[in-house]
Design an enzyme around this catalytic site. Structure first.
Site, PDB file in Angstrom:
ATOM      1  CG  ASP A   1      -2.124   1.075   1.006  1.00  0.00           C
ATOM      2  OD1 ASP A   1      -2.126   1.603   0.010  1.00  0.00           O
ATOM      3  OD2 ASP A   1      -2.559   1.209   2.277  1.00  0.00           O
TER       4      ASP A   1
ATOM      5  CG  HIS B   1       0.186   2.059  -8.898  1.00  0.00           C
ATOM      6  ND1 HIS B   1      -0.219   1.682  -7.873  1.00  0.00           N
ATOM      7  CD2 HIS B   1      -0.983   3.076  -9.497  1.00  0.00           C
ATOM      8  CE1 HIS B   1      -1.304   2.292  -7.461  1.00  0.00           C
ATOM      9  NE2 HIS B   1      -2.016   2.893  -8.406  1.00  0.00           N
TER      10      HIS B   1
ATOM     11  CG  ASN C   1      -7.469  -1.896  -5.773  1.00  0.00           C
ATOM     12  OD1 ASN C   1      -6.542  -2.892  -5.653  1.00  0.00           O
ATOM     13  ND2 ASN C   1      -8.021  -1.231  -4.972  1.00  0.00           N
TER      14      ASN C   1
ATOM     15  NE  ARG D   1      -2.986  -1.338   4.408  1.00  0.00           N
ATOM     16  CZ  ARG D   1      -4.234  -1.496   3.960  1.00  0.00           C
ATOM     17  NH1 ARG D   1      -5.081  -2.439   4.156  1.00  0.00           N
ATOM     18  NH2 ARG D   1      -4.786  -0.576   3.066  1.00  0.00           N
TER      19      ARG D   1
ATOM     20  NE  ARG E   1      -8.337   0.329   4.875  1.00  0.00           N
ATOM     21  CZ  ARG E   1      -7.808   1.420   5.025  1.00  0.00           C
ATOM     22  NH1 ARG E   1      -7.587   2.134   6.328  1.00  0.00           N
ATOM     23  NH2 ARG E   1      -7.649   2.384   3.808  1.00  0.00           N
TER      24      ARG E   1
END
Length: 253
Positions: A25, A42, A73, A193, A199
């Site tokens: 992320d 990205h 997404n 993450r 989360r």
């Protein structure tokens, strides 16, 4: 369960987890901070994947699963989604030979129905090309959602019950995993993450029931192999009891 002894065959060190899963992320925020479009982030994130994959053998990580594109997404702008799909196609074409040379076996999990035929064709080719590789097992979650995966698995299980291949009374918590996309993979030991969010975002819901978690502030394009190593070492110091009591002599918690 730390394992700091070097692997005698490969001369490498197992720092702890056998299977690591990563929610990658922060690509968009990384690009925005630099005044660049989100797709720039990205592309930078895709380069980071290569570095982390290449570090896995050195750290004793046998399985690496990365969350590339979720079922949610699709809510992003049409331009970003199209750019991501083009990025995935380019990544497969560009990285295929390097993955093969590094003995990396690649698998894809997720629902392929919504993906375009050119992309799924490349996915099939890469899986077939690397099927004989015996090094790192790289799994890419593409159009993947944990709830969607469980729903698809349950549907297949129900079909087998309806056809008489499976008795209802034989269905238990050992049965469903055989129908999941990850049926040939061990459950993740550690889930990481990046980007500061705390989360799990519908990632490996069934498989991560007893995984250890690390939530780090680093945005994915800035996530280095040194930070990866630090997290693996931290995992190695944890006492994983799976609902049991501390081992004799361990401090009570």
């Amino acid at each position: 369960m730390p394992e700091d002894a070097a692997d005698s065959a490969a001369g490498r060190t197992r720092l702890g987890p056998r299977h690591v899963a990563i929610i990658m992320d922060g690509n968009g925020r990384w690009a925005t901070q630099r005044g660049r479009p989100r797709l720039f982030g990205h592309h930078a994130g895709a380069q980071r994947v290569r570095e982390i994959v290449e570090s896995c053998p050195d750290y004793g990580v046998e399985y690496l699963t990365v969350f590339a594109f979720s079922t949610e997404n699709w809510k992003r702008t049409q331009a970003e989604v199209a750019g991501l799909m083009n990025l995935f196609r380019g990544y497969i074409r560009r990285e295929a030979r390097a993955l093969l040379a590094n003995d990396v076996r690649v698998r894809f999990i997720g629902d392929r129905v919504r993906l375009d035929a050119k992309l799924t064709g490349l996915m099939d080719e890469l899986e077939a090309m690397t099927a004989g590789c015996a090094g790192t097992n790289l799994t890419v979650a593409l159009n993947y959602g944990g709830r969607d995966e469980v729903a698809r698995a349950t549907k297949r299980l129900a079909e087998d019950v309806g056809r008489g291949r499976l008795r209802p009374e034989d269905v238990d918590e050992e049965t469903l995993p055989r129908y999941l996309d990850t049926c040939v993979l061990p459950d993740p030991d550690l889930v990481i993450r990046t980007s500061g969010e705390a989360r799990i975002s519908n990632f490996l819901l069934w498989q991560s029931a007893y995984s250890e978690y690390e939530f780090v502030d680093t945005l994915w394009p800035d996530f280095t192999r040194e930070e990866f190593r630090r997290l693996l070492e931290s995992y190695g110091r944890r006492d994983r009891r799976f609902g049991g009591v501390p081992a004799q002599g361990a401090a009570a918690r």
